[in-house]
Design a protein around this motif. Sequence first.
Motif, short mmCIF file in Angstrom:
data_model
loop_
_atom_site.label_atom_id
_atom_site.label_comp_id
_atom_site.label_asym_id
_atom_site.label_seq_id
_atom_site.Cartn_x
_atom_site.Cartn_y
_atom_site.Cartn_z
N THR A 1 -8.77 21.83 28.40
CA THR A 1 -7.83 21.87 29.53
C THR A 1 -7.04 20.56 29.56
O THR A 1 -7.33 19.67 30.34
CB THR A 1 -8.59 22.08 30.85
OG1 THR A 1 -9.60 21.06 30.96
CG2 THR A 1 -9.25 23.44 30.92
N LEU A 2 -6.04 20.50 28.68
CA LEU A 2 -5.29 19.25 28.51
C LEU A 2 -4.65 18.76 29.80
O LEU A 2 -4.66 17.56 30.08
CB LEU A 2 -4.23 19.42 27.42
CG LEU A 2 -4.76 19.61 26.01
CD1 LEU A 2 -3.61 19.89 25.05
CD2 LEU A 2 -5.54 18.38 25.56
N ASP A 3 -4.09 19.67 30.60
CA ASP A 3 -3.45 19.24 31.84
C ASP A 3 -4.47 18.62 32.79
O ASP A 3 -4.21 17.59 33.41
CB ASP A 3 -2.70 20.39 32.51
CG ASP A 3 -3.57 21.63 32.75
OD1 ASP A 3 -4.64 21.76 32.12
OD2 ASP A 3 -3.18 22.46 33.59
N LEU A 4 -5.64 19.21 32.90
CA LEU A 4 -6.68 18.67 33.78
C LEU A 4 -7.23 17.34 33.24
O LEU A 4 -7.46 16.41 34.01
CB LEU A 4 -7.81 19.68 33.96
CG LEU A 4 -8.94 19.24 34.89
CD1 LEU A 4 -8.42 18.93 36.28
CD2 LEU A 4 -10.02 20.32 34.94
N ILE A 5 -7.40 17.25 31.94
CA ILE A 5 -7.86 15.99 31.34
C ILE A 5 -6.82 14.90 31.59
O ILE A 5 -7.16 13.75 31.87
CB ILE A 5 -8.14 16.15 29.82
CG1 ILE A 5 -9.25 17.19 29.58
CG2 ILE A 5 -8.48 14.82 29.17
CD1 ILE A 5 -10.59 16.86 30.20
N GLY A 6 -5.55 15.26 31.53
CA GLY A 6 -4.48 14.30 31.82
C GLY A 6 -4.56 13.78 33.25
O GLY A 6 -4.43 12.59 33.49
N VAL A 7 -4.79 14.68 34.19
CA VAL A 7 -4.92 14.27 35.59
C VAL A 7 -6.17 13.40 35.76
O VAL A 7 -6.14 12.37 36.44
CB VAL A 7 -4.98 15.50 36.53
CG1 VAL A 7 -5.27 15.07 37.96
CG2 VAL A 7 -3.67 16.28 36.47
N LEU A 8 -7.26 13.79 35.11
CA LEU A 8 -8.50 13.01 35.18
C LEU A 8 -8.27 11.58 34.69
O LEU A 8 -8.70 10.62 35.34
CB LEU A 8 -9.60 13.67 34.35
CG LEU A 8 -10.90 12.90 34.20
CD1 LEU A 8 -11.59 12.70 35.55
CD2 LEU A 8 -11.84 13.61 33.22
#
Length: 94
Positions: A65-72
Motif C-alpha cells: 500500500t504505497l500511498d499509506l506507506i507514504g503517509v506513514l
Amino acid sequence: HVNPKIELPFLSVASQRSHIGIYHMGIYADETLYNWFTSEFTKHSKLKLNIGKSCIRFKKPQHVTLDLIGVLTSKLSPEQWIELYESKVRPSTR
C-alpha cells in the motif's frame, strides 16, 4: 546503549523469500502511530494486515500500500524519531 558512530535505523525495506518487509521503527516505539496505521490499513487494502512490532509484511509487490506507506513516513520526521528514540532509551549508569 547506542553507538553514535552507527546510524540509527528509521525505515528499511527487505525482500525476503516469502514476503516484502517494510520496517518502520516509529510504529514500534509509538503506540499511537501503530494504532493509527493498523486502523488506516483496512481503508487501503482488502487484505489482512500482517504486521509485527516494526515489520509490515506483504506477500506480493502489488499488495504494498504505497500511498499509506507514504503517509506513514510523513507522520514522523527523522528528527522526531531521534527525539522519540532518545526518550525511550534508558540513560547509561556507567
